[in-house]
Design a protein around this motif. Structure first.
Motif, PDB file in Angstrom:
ATOM      1  N   PRO A   1       7.537  15.017  16.003  1.00 50.88           N
ATOM      2  CA  PRO A   1       8.151  13.688  15.823  1.00 50.88           C
ATOM      3  C   PRO A   1       9.636  13.748  15.492  1.00 50.88           C
ATOM      4  O   PRO A   1      10.313  12.718  15.511  1.00 50.88           O
ATOM      5  CB  PRO A   1       7.351  13.089  14.667  1.00 50.88           C
ATOM      6  CG  PRO A   1       6.846  14.275  13.891  1.00 50.88           C
ATOM      7  CD  PRO A   1       6.582  15.324  14.919  1.00 50.88           C
ATOM      8  N   ARG A   2      10.152  14.925  15.196  1.00 49.97           N
ATOM      9  CA  ARG A   2      11.564  15.047  14.836  1.00 49.97           C
ATOM     10  C   ARG A   2      12.480  15.086  16.052  1.00 49.97           C
ATOM     11  O   ARG A   2      13.708  14.928  15.915  1.00 49.97           O
ATOM     12  CB  ARG A   2      11.770  16.307  13.986  1.00 49.97           C
ATOM     13  CG  ARG A   2      10.934  16.344  12.727  1.00 49.97           C
ATOM     14  CD  ARG A   2      10.955  17.731  12.091  1.00 49.97           C
ATOM     15  NE  ARG A   2      10.418  18.748  12.987  1.00 49.97           N
ATOM     16  CZ  ARG A   2      10.375  20.046  12.715  1.00 49.97           C
ATOM     17  NH1 ARG A   2      10.856  20.482  11.558  1.00 49.97           N
ATOM     18  NH2 ARG A   2       9.873  20.912  13.577  1.00 49.97           N
ATOM     19  N   VAL A   3      11.923  15.326  17.235  1.00 55.53           N
ATOM     20  CA  VAL A   3      12.741  15.387  18.446  1.00 55.53           C
ATOM     21  C   VAL A   3      13.252  13.991  18.785  1.00 55.53           C
ATOM     22  O   VAL A   3      12.492  13.024  18.825  1.00 55.53           O
ATOM     23  CB  VAL A   3      11.937  15.967  19.627  1.00 55.53           C
ATOM     24  CG1 VAL A   3      12.777  15.926  20.907  1.00 55.53           C
ATOM     25  CG2 VAL A   3      11.499  17.398  19.327  1.00 55.53           C
TER      26      VAL A   3
ATOM     27  N   TRP B   1       4.107  20.030  24.284  1.00 54.13           N
ATOM     28  CA  TRP B   1       4.492  20.734  23.054  1.00 54.13           C
ATOM     29  C   TRP B   1       5.561  19.959  22.296  1.00 54.13           C
ATOM     30  O   TRP B   1       5.425  19.686  21.101  1.00 54.13           O
ATOM     31  CB  TRP B   1       4.987  22.135  23.400  1.00 54.13           C
ATOM     32  CG  TRP B   1       5.520  22.882  22.208  1.00 54.13           C
ATOM     33  CD1 TRP B   1       6.747  22.717  21.616  1.00 54.13           C
ATOM     34  CD2 TRP B   1       4.842  23.871  21.423  1.00 54.13           C
ATOM     35  NE1 TRP B   1       6.886  23.555  20.539  1.00 54.13           N
ATOM     36  CE2 TRP B   1       5.736  24.267  20.396  1.00 54.13           C
ATOM     37  CE3 TRP B   1       3.584  24.470  21.504  1.00 54.13           C
ATOM     38  CZ2 TRP B   1       5.399  25.242  19.452  1.00 54.13           C
ATOM     39  CZ3 TRP B   1       3.257  25.434  20.561  1.00 54.13           C
ATOM     40  CH2 TRP B   1       4.148  25.806  19.555  1.00 54.13           C
ATOM     41  N   PHE B   2       6.644  19.613  22.979  1.00 54.60           N
ATOM     42  CA  PHE B   2       7.774  19.003  22.282  1.00 54.60           C
ATOM     43  C   PHE B   2       7.496  17.551  21.876  1.00 54.60           C
ATOM     44  O   PHE B   2       8.020  17.086  20.869  1.00 54.60           O
ATOM     45  CB  PHE B   2       9.036  19.100  23.135  1.00 54.60           C
ATOM     46  CG  PHE B   2       9.565  20.503  23.256  1.00 54.60           C
ATOM     47  CD1 PHE B   2      10.012  21.192  22.137  1.00 54.60           C
ATOM     48  CD2 PHE B   2       9.602  21.153  24.486  1.00 54.60           C
ATOM     49  CE1 PHE B   2      10.485  22.492  22.232  1.00 54.60           C
ATOM     50  CE2 PHE B   2      10.079  22.437  24.601  1.00 54.60           C
ATOM     51  CZ  PHE B   2      10.517  23.118  23.469  1.00 54.60           C
ATOM     52  N   ARG B   3       6.657  16.860  22.627  1.00 53.74           N
ATOM     53  CA  ARG B   3       6.312  15.488  22.234  1.00 53.74           C
ATOM     54  C   ARG B   3       5.488  15.463  20.951  1.00 53.74           C
ATOM     55  O   ARG B   3       5.455  14.450  20.251  1.00 53.74           O
ATOM     56  CB  ARG B   3       5.532  14.811  23.368  1.00 53.74           C
ATOM     57  CG  ARG B   3       6.417  14.275  24.496  1.00 53.74           C
ATOM     58  CD  ARG B   3       5.560  13.755  25.619  1.00 53.74           C
ATOM     59  NE  ARG B   3       6.333  13.078  26.653  1.00 53.74           N
ATOM     60  CZ  ARG B   3       5.875  12.795  27.860  1.00 53.74           C
ATOM     61  NH1 ARG B   3       4.624  13.150  28.181  1.00 53.74           N
ATOM     62  NH2 ARG B   3       6.631  12.176  28.741  1.00 53.74           N
ATOM     63  N   ALA B   4       4.828  16.559  20.658  1.00 50.80           N
ATOM     64  CA  ALA B   4       4.026  16.618  19.427  1.00 50.80           C
ATOM     65  C   ALA B   4       4.901  16.712  18.185  1.00 50.80           C
ATOM     66  O   ALA B   4       4.397  16.560  17.072  1.00 50.80           O
ATOM     67  CB  ALA B   4       3.071  17.804  19.491  1.00 50.80           C
TER      68      ALA B   4
ATOM     69  N   GLN C   1      17.187  18.047  16.729  1.00 51.72           N
ATOM     70  CA  GLN C   1      16.580  18.404  18.005  1.00 51.72           C
ATOM     71  C   GLN C   1      16.784  17.260  18.986  1.00 51.72           C
ATOM     72  O   GLN C   1      16.395  16.120  18.714  1.00 51.72           O
ATOM     73  CB  GLN C   1      15.088  18.675  17.855  1.00 51.72           C
ATOM     74  CG  GLN C   1      14.753  19.949  17.103  1.00 51.72           C
ATOM     75  CD  GLN C   1      13.273  20.283  17.198  1.00 51.72           C
ATOM     76  OE1 GLN C   1      12.816  20.865  18.180  1.00 51.72           O
ATOM     77  NE2 GLN C   1      12.524  19.922  16.182  1.00 51.72           N
ATOM     78  N   ILE C   2      17.377  17.573  20.123  1.00 51.37           N
ATOM     79  CA  ILE C   2      17.614  16.594  21.177  1.00 51.37           C
ATOM     80  C   ILE C   2      16.729  16.966  22.358  1.00 51.37           C
ATOM     81  O   ILE C   2      16.843  18.073  22.907  1.00 51.37           O
ATOM     82  CB  ILE C   2      19.092  16.584  21.595  1.00 51.37           C
ATOM     83  CG1 ILE C   2      19.984  16.224  20.404  1.00 51.37           C
ATOM     84  CG2 ILE C   2      19.316  15.603  22.745  1.00 51.37           C
ATOM     85  CD1 ILE C   2      21.471  16.376  20.681  1.00 51.37           C
TER      86      ILE C   2
ATOM     87  N   SER D   1      -3.534  28.689  10.522  1.00 48.26           N
ATOM     88  CA  SER D   1      -3.051  28.484   9.158  1.00 48.26           C
ATOM     89  C   SER D   1      -1.613  28.947   8.989  1.00 48.26           C
ATOM     90  O   SER D   1      -0.965  28.626   7.991  1.00 48.26           O
ATOM     91  CB  SER D   1      -3.944  29.222   8.157  1.00 48.26           C
ATOM     92  OG  SER D   1      -3.779  30.630   8.255  1.00 48.26           O
ATOM     93  N   PHE D   2      -1.106  29.703   9.955  1.00 48.30           N
ATOM     94  CA  PHE D   2       0.279  30.168   9.888  1.00 48.30           C
ATOM     95  C   PHE D   2       1.237  29.194  10.574  1.00 48.30           C
ATOM     96  O   PHE D   2       2.419  29.491  10.710  1.00 48.30           O
ATOM     97  CB  PHE D   2       0.410  31.557  10.524  1.00 48.30           C
ATOM     98  CG  PHE D   2      -0.257  32.639   9.722  1.00 48.30           C
ATOM     99  CD1 PHE D   2       0.426  33.290   8.702  1.00 48.30           C
ATOM    100  CD2 PHE D   2      -1.579  32.986   9.968  1.00 48.30           C
ATOM    101  CE1 PHE D   2      -0.196  34.284   7.954  1.00 48.30           C
ATOM    102  CE2 PHE D   2      -2.210  33.984   9.224  1.00 48.30           C
ATOM    103  CZ  PHE D   2      -1.509  34.632   8.214  1.00 48.30           C
ATOM    104  N   MET D   3       0.733  28.062  11.022  1.00 49.81           N
ATOM    105  CA  MET D   3       1.564  27.019  11.622  1.00 49.81           C
ATOM    106  C   MET D   3       1.560  25.823  10.678  1.00 49.81           C
ATOM    107  O   MET D   3       0.796  24.870  10.845  1.00 49.81           O
ATOM    108  CB  MET D   3       1.022  26.625  12.996  1.00 49.81           C
ATOM    109  CG  MET D   3       1.059  27.747  14.005  1.00 49.81           C
ATOM    110  SD  MET D   3       2.734  28.193  14.520  1.00 49.81           S
ATOM    111  CE  MET D   3       3.116  26.818  15.587  1.00 49.81           C
ATOM    112  N   PRO D   4       2.385  25.850   9.631  1.00 56.62           N
ATOM    113  CA  PRO D   4       2.342  24.810   8.596  1.00 56.62           C
ATOM    114  C   PRO D   4       2.997  23.522   9.046  1.00 56.62           C
ATOM    115  O   PRO D   4       3.398  23.370  10.204  1.00 56.62           O
ATOM    116  CB  PRO D   4       3.138  25.460   7.458  1.00 56.62           C
ATOM    117  CG  PRO D   4       4.134  26.318   8.168  1.00 56.62           C
ATOM    118  CD  PRO D   4       3.426  26.840   9.389  1.00 56.62           C
ATOM    119  N   ASP D   5       3.117  22.584   8.111  1.00 55.19           N
ATOM    120  CA  ASP D   5       3.814  21.341   8.399  1.00 55.19           C
ATOM    121  C   ASP D   5       5.234  21.643   8.847  1.00 55.19           C
ATOM    122  O   ASP D   5       5.845  22.632   8.440  1.00 55.19           O
ATOM    123  CB  ASP D   5       3.842  20.444   7.156  1.00 55.19           C
ATOM    124  CG  ASP D   5       2.454  19.966   6.776  1.00 55.19           C
ATOM    125  OD1 ASP D   5       1.574  19.953   7.657  1.00 55.19           O
ATOM    126  OD2 ASP D   5       2.257  19.609   5.601  1.00 55.19           O
TER     127      ASP D   5
END
Length: 324
Positions: free
Chosen positions: A293-295, A288-291, A204-205, A191-195
């Motif tokens: 969508p902003r990357v 991790w990073f593929r999850a 992010q590149i 619950s401490f990992m929000p949107d």
């Protein structure tokens, strides 16, 4: 922020501090993040902030692929070499340090560039993310249980109170932390990992490429580390407290070569074990990073890598024409 007139121009960024984005270069180990960070820092008058949790430790240079001072091209690198191998830190503490570094860099009109493959540390620096406190007695009891009963027991308990975290966690340290948070707050750790929401303007590149090529690069890199004196580096850190620290001795390469020093392994076996472990780690980093969508992903082998990355940075500012 006033971007360079062309993506290929080597002009520094000039802007009000609050308009400067944070640039985060992410991706698997061995993908060339440090080199791209240098190129962008030169292009946009930036400074680097380390987000590789094992590069926090002074003396751990060869095995962490830490960029030597002579190869940093005069570009400041923050949050490197500030811990001894006996010390430890938390993601929450890193969050405070990283955000202070970002504010300092921005205050001087420079571009902050976060670089490193530790996923949670990146999120801590970039995102609206709350970290609950700690309770030493609770943590000590859970660590003792981990030592006596093993990871599977803790994950079974975690699954009963926080199945989301249990499905994501595969190491003892994180299992202890998730159970500690639940015991202290009554809330699941998940619950401490929000949107995903940035604290301030950010781009992010991500660097990715051919998997077989990455495997080859990682194997070559480990062999170069061994040739450069990784075994001697590990041996030199033992009197500094490498074995006593909770985290440093678990770093890739260090745990394998400690067994060589103890007579339990050979250099050849430790090298191969390090290669396998590094490839597995790179796979977890990509997951991790593929999850996120902003990357925005780039291929590390593309000829115009720096130009493409520079264009993303120029477009990231709210003041740039590309975003108006």
């Amino acid at each position: 922020m006033t971007p360079a007139p062309e993506a290929s121009a080597n002009a520094p960024v000039v802007a009000a501090p609050e308009m400067l984005p944070v640039v985060a270069i992410v991706g698997p180990t061995g993908s060339g993040k440090s080199e791209l960070a240098l190129a962008l820092a030169e292009r946009f008058d930036g400074e680097a902030i380390n987000a590789d949790s094992m590069q926090f430790y002074w003396g751990m240079d060869i095995g962490t692929a830490k960029l030597p001072l002579a190869e940093r091209r005069g570009i400041p690198h923050h949050l490197m070499d500030f811990l001894s191998v006996k010390e430890d830190t938390t993601v929450a503490a890193f969050q405070q340090l990283a955000r202070a570094a970002i504010a300092d860099i921005r205050s001087r009109g420079k571009l902050p560039i976060l670089v490193g493959g530790s996923g949670l540390y990146n999120r801590a620096a970039l995102d609206v993310l709350e970290f609950p406190g700690t309770e030493p007695t609770v943590r000590a009891a859970l660590e003792a249980e981990l030592e006596s009963d093993g990871l599977a027991t803790l994950l079974h308990r975690l699954n009963e109170v926080d199945p989301v975290s249990a499905a994501r966690i595969n190491d003892g340290k994180r299992a202890v932390r998730a159970l500690e948070v639940h015991a202290i707050t009554g809330r699941p750790f998940s619950s401490f990992m929000p949107d995903r929401q940035y604290v301030s303007p950010t781009v992010q590149i991500g660097l990715n490429g051919d998997r077989a090529q990455l495997h080859q690069r990682l194997g070559t890199r480990v062999h170069k580390m061994v040739d450069a004196g990784l075994l001697d580096e590990v041996a030199a850190l033992i009197p500094e407290g490498l074995r006593e620290g909770r985290t440093a001795h678990k770093a890739l390469g260090y745990q394998q070569f400690l067994r060589v020093i103890d007579g339990e392994s050979t250099v050849e076996r430790a090298s191969e074990e390090t290669i396998v472990a590094t490839r597995q780690f790179a796979r977890r980093q990509l997951t991790w990073f593929r999850a996120d969508p902003r990357v925005q992903w780039l291929d590390w082998s593309q000829p115009d890598l720096v130009e493409s990355a520079a264009a993303l940075v120029a477009a990231a500012s709210p003041a740039s024409p590309a975003s108006s």
